[in-house]
Design a protein around this motif. Structure first.
Motif, PDB file in Angstrom:
ATOM      1  N   GLU A 286      20.082   8.233 -43.524  1.00  0.00           N
ATOM      2  CA  GLU A 286      21.411   8.844 -43.449  1.00  0.00           C
ATOM      3  C   GLU A 286      22.439   7.804 -43.024  1.00  0.00           C
ATOM      4  O   GLU A 286      22.216   7.031 -42.100  1.00  0.00           O
ATOM      5  N   ARG A 287      23.552   7.793 -43.717  1.00  0.00           N
ATOM      6  CA  ARG A 287      24.631   6.863 -43.401  1.00  0.00           C
ATOM      7  C   ARG A 287      25.904   7.653 -43.099  1.00  0.00           C
ATOM      8  O   ARG A 287      26.008   8.831 -43.424  1.00  0.00           O
ATOM      9  N   GLU A 288      26.855   6.970 -42.482  1.00  0.00           N
ATOM     10  CA  GLU A 288      28.133   7.599 -42.160  1.00  0.00           C
ATOM     11  C   GLU A 288      29.276   6.772 -42.732  1.00  0.00           C
ATOM     12  O   GLU A 288      29.206   5.545 -42.763  1.00  0.00           O
ATOM     13  N   ALA A 289      30.317   7.451 -43.165  1.00  0.00           N
ATOM     14  CA  ALA A 289      31.523   6.770 -43.642  1.00  0.00           C
ATOM     15  C   ALA A 289      32.735   7.493 -43.072  1.00  0.00           C
ATOM     16  O   ALA A 289      32.797   8.724 -43.071  1.00  0.00           O
ATOM     17  N   ILE A 290      33.680   6.730 -42.547  1.00  0.00           N
ATOM     18  CA  ILE A 290      34.908   7.310 -42.011  1.00  0.00           C
ATOM     19  C   ILE A 290      35.964   7.293 -43.109  1.00  0.00           C
ATOM     20  O   ILE A 290      36.213   6.253 -43.729  1.00  0.00           O
ATOM     21  N   LEU A 291      36.554   8.442 -43.354  1.00  0.00           N
ATOM     22  CA  LEU A 291      37.591   8.563 -44.382  1.00  0.00           C
ATOM     23  C   LEU A 291      38.940   8.229 -43.744  1.00  0.00           C
ATOM     24  O   LEU A 291      39.512   9.036 -43.010  1.00  0.00           O
ATOM     25  N   GLU A 292      39.416   7.012 -43.983  1.00  0.00           N
ATOM     26  CA  GLU A 292      40.634   6.535 -43.320  1.00  0.00           C
ATOM     27  C   GLU A 292      41.452   5.676 -44.262  1.00  0.00           C
ATOM     28  O   GLU A 292      40.975   5.220 -45.301  1.00  0.00           O
ATOM     29  N   GLU A 293      42.685   5.410 -43.867  1.00  0.00           N
ATOM     30  CA  GLU A 293      43.616   4.706 -44.741  1.00  0.00           C
ATOM     31  C   GLU A 293      43.333   3.215 -44.874  1.00  0.00           C
ATOM     32  O   GLU A 293      43.903   2.565 -45.748  1.00  0.00           O
ATOM     33  N   GLU A 294      42.479   2.671 -44.037  1.00  0.00           N
ATOM     34  CA  GLU A 294      42.090   1.273 -44.223  1.00  0.00           C
ATOM     35  C   GLU A 294      41.255   1.113 -45.504  1.00  0.00           C
ATOM     36  O   GLU A 294      41.123   0.011 -46.024  1.00  0.00           O
ATOM     37  N   ASP A 295      40.693   2.210 -45.964  1.00  0.00           N
ATOM     38  CA  ASP A 295      39.941   2.222 -47.222  1.00  0.00           C
ATOM     39  C   ASP A 295      40.951   2.433 -48.361  1.00  0.00           C
ATOM     40  O   ASP A 295      41.416   3.546 -48.597  1.00  0.00           O
ATOM     41  N   GLU A 296      41.285   1.356 -49.048  1.00  0.00           N
ATOM     42  CA  GLU A 296      42.316   1.430 -50.084  1.00  0.00           C
ATOM     43  C   GLU A 296      41.927   2.339 -51.245  1.00  0.00           C
ATOM     44  O   GLU A 296      42.780   2.979 -51.863  1.00  0.00           O
ATOM     45  N   LEU A 297      40.638   2.399 -51.542  1.00  0.00           N
ATOM     46  CA  LEU A 297      40.194   3.285 -52.624  1.00  0.00           C
ATOM     47  C   LEU A 297      40.424   4.742 -52.240  1.00  0.00           C
ATOM     48  O   LEU A 297      40.855   5.557 -53.073  1.00  0.00           O
TER      49      LEU A 297
END
Length: 606
Positions: A286-297
């Protein structure tokens, strides 16, 4: 010696950048006036969340911070170092500060630089002054007590305000007044950060929360700009602040949205903007990803329709893959996972795409299993017309197939019933009782009935007394997907506000409105002409929209869409908190129940 300071956090933008710039200037640069040396920063829960929303640890290190500590917790003394206290002016936080300097011999730190988020009450200030003034080198109020959630979105982080403002219990009146007062103070710190003194307007009906809050904000803005840091009275700027009660558009709160961000937060278990996923199927790690504006995509695709997202991400992945000549055959998540194992240097380039492809596929899995059939019904009920533009003659006939479908859970059926009720501006008691009994949702019936406390018609005496459907802008010429025809009402409001088309009876000002917004051509000889005023307004005005009781992701999207369409005016939207349909229904259900823990904000200030 501490390292030289660097600029604002990389990748941050809009409100987040503004907040970080203000924190840097008011706190970190202010500390550096005396001498440059390493310091510890002490935070409480509120400021921890505030700081983490707009800055990374690397930025704090660049400002000479060696450690971040919590004011509420026991800490090891570091008597040779100075400490920055960035805290809220509450009893709990100030007691934590005082306890660190009980006596000179037992002081935890060499000195304290104290910065409050907003105004510190006299009693708490005097308590701090009498207890540890010898250790305090600086003490300032910096006026930031809101959270920059996105570049054009802010929250006050007071979800309990929903209960305080809409609970029908008479004994909650004092709590409601207290929460409105606290919210007004927070909104003023937003205006101060934007360096705006906007004309304040509010939606006049059906409840009085918006008018009360608007008047409080207006009064506090007047006081703030009389005693701001520069001791200058700042007149009204060419910006507007609209304050609205949540009941103004109930449809957008329960409708299934098919744009990427709104759909993901509605259908998937995303908590604290964190999405959990597995790259190697159900057996993978299991992995985690933070949905934030640093992610340009994420910024690029969050407001796009799910169909466009599913088309775009694989294209991006294929582009990267073809450059590396590392994939063959059909593109799949399992192939990409294998590729990342074989080529570690390739990982960063495709991790983001894999995350968003996972989210999109998770959304589509839910959509295909049950949501797709719901969407046509919801759109027809919400708009009163079908995809061909034909008027819906019998809303009940549209609703029934959803209620009879065993694949839909009770929440989805309740959402459909609510859309039926909203579309007809209420239904008869007899009809409502039949709906509740037939769908067997007696235990959750308050999710429907309690909307009356938000000023939304639920039960009417007879069908003859039902009000007419609210008139909307004609958007038939706009390109839309058949299952995404609904436009949030707030988008109409934003456009009308910018075009100066809001009805002044429906949207009164709390004070004399700025000439640039009132449509008046009458100006004195000493004033600029109307044309010049409009030019001023176009040169960078702001429209701030605040909704009491939560905003939806589709309403957040509207702020960006309108800003893009009207490039002369930036739209900033905010609320007490951010909604998802399920959480909102749970909150609505509780409105007529006792809730002893409501209005935490006021308790903290005791």
């Amino acid at each position: 010696m501490a390292p030289a300071a660097v600029g604002a956090a990389s990748g941050e933008r809009g409100l987040k950048r503004l907040v970080w710039q203000k924190l840097k200037l008011s706190v970190f640069d202010d500390c550096r006036k005396e001498e440059e040396e390493w310091k510890i920063i002490i935070l409480d829960d509120f400021t921890t969340k505030l700081l983490s929303s707009c800055v990374k640890m690397t930025d704090l290190v660049a400002e000479g911070i060696t450690a971040v500590e919590n004011v509420y917790k026991n800490r090891e003394p570091v008597p040779h170092m100075k400490a920055i206290y960035f805290i809220t002016p509450t009893k709990k936080s100030i007691d934590g500060l005082i306890n660190d300097f009980v006596s000179k011999s037992s002081s935890k730190y060499k000195a304290a630089y104290v910065y409050f988020t907003d105004f510190c009450p006299d009693d708490l200030f005097n308590k701090m002054k009498s207890s540890c003034s010898r250790a305090i080198r600086r003490c300032k109020e910096i006026n930031i007590s809101f959270f920059p959630y996105e570049s054009q979105v802010f929250t006050l982080d007071v979800p309990d305000a929903f209960f305080c403002c809409y609970c029908p219990a008479v004994e909650k009146a004092n709590a409601k007044d207290a929460i409105l007062e606290a919210m007004a103070e927070q909104i003023v710190t937003l205006c101060a950060t934007l360096e705006e003194n906007p004309g304040v307007r509010y939606k006049s009906k059906p409840l009085d929360n918006a008018s009360k809050l608007a008047q409080l904000v207006e009064n506090k803005l007047e006081n703030y700009y009389k005693i701001d840091e520069k001791s200058q009275i700042k007149g009204k700027t060419h910006s507007q602040l609209l304050i609205i009660d949540r009941g103004f558009d109930p449809v957008s709160t329960v409708l299934h949205e098919l744009t990427f961000q709104a759909m993901a937060y509605d259908l998937l278990p995303i908590e604290n903007d964190t999405y959990k996923y597995k790259t190697d199927g159900s057996s993978g790690k299991e992995r985690e990803a933070i949905l934030e504006e640093e992610d340009e995509l994420w910024v690029k695709i969050r407001h796009k329709h799910i169909a466009d997202v599913l088309e775009e991400i694989p294209k991006l992945l294929k582009e990267v893959s073809s450059k590396r000549k590392a994939t063959e055959g059909k593109l799949s998540l399992s192939n990409l996972a294998q590729l990342m194992k074989k080529m570690p240097h390739f990982r960063k380039q495709i991790t983001k795409q894999v995350v968003h492809l996972n989210i999109a596929e998770d959304c589509m899995s839910k959509f295909k299993s049950s949501i797709e059939k719901l969407c046509k019904t919801e759109q027809d009920l919400a708009l009163g017309t079908d995809a061909e533009g034909q008027k819906v003659k019998d809303s009940m006939r549209v609703l029934l197939p959803v209620l009879l479908n065993k694949n839909h859970d009770s929440y989805d059926k309740i959402r459909a019933i609510l859309l039926y009720i909203f579309s007809t501006n209420g239904t008869t008691q007899e009809n409502l009782d039949k709906l509740i009994q037939n769908v067997q949702i007696e235990s959750d019936s308050d999710m429907i009935k309690n909307w009356k406390y938000l000023g939304v018609p639920v039960v009417v005496v007879s069908s003859a007394s039902q009000q007419r459907r609210q008139s909307r802008k004609d958007r038939s010429s706009e390109e839309t997907f058949q299952l995404s025809r609904w436009t949030p009402v707030i988008k109409d409001v934003m456009e009308d506000a910018i075009e100066n088309k809001l009805d002044s009876k429906e949207w009164p000002y709390c004070s004399q409105c700025p000439a640039a917004w009132n449509g008046s051509g009458a100006v004195s000889a000493r004033q600029k002409s109307k044309t010049s005023y409009l030019d001023d307004r176009k040169s960078g005005s702001k429209l701030i929209v605040f909704v009491i009781g939560g905003i939806t992701y589709s309403e957040m999207r509207s702020a960006y869409e309108v800003s893009q369409a009207y490039k002369s005016c930036e739209v900033i939207i905010g609320s007490t908190h951010i909604l998802t349909p399920r959480r909102l229904l749970d909150d609505v259900k509780m409105l007529n129940k006792p809730k002893d823990t409501a209005c935490i904000k006021e308790e903290e200030r005791q």
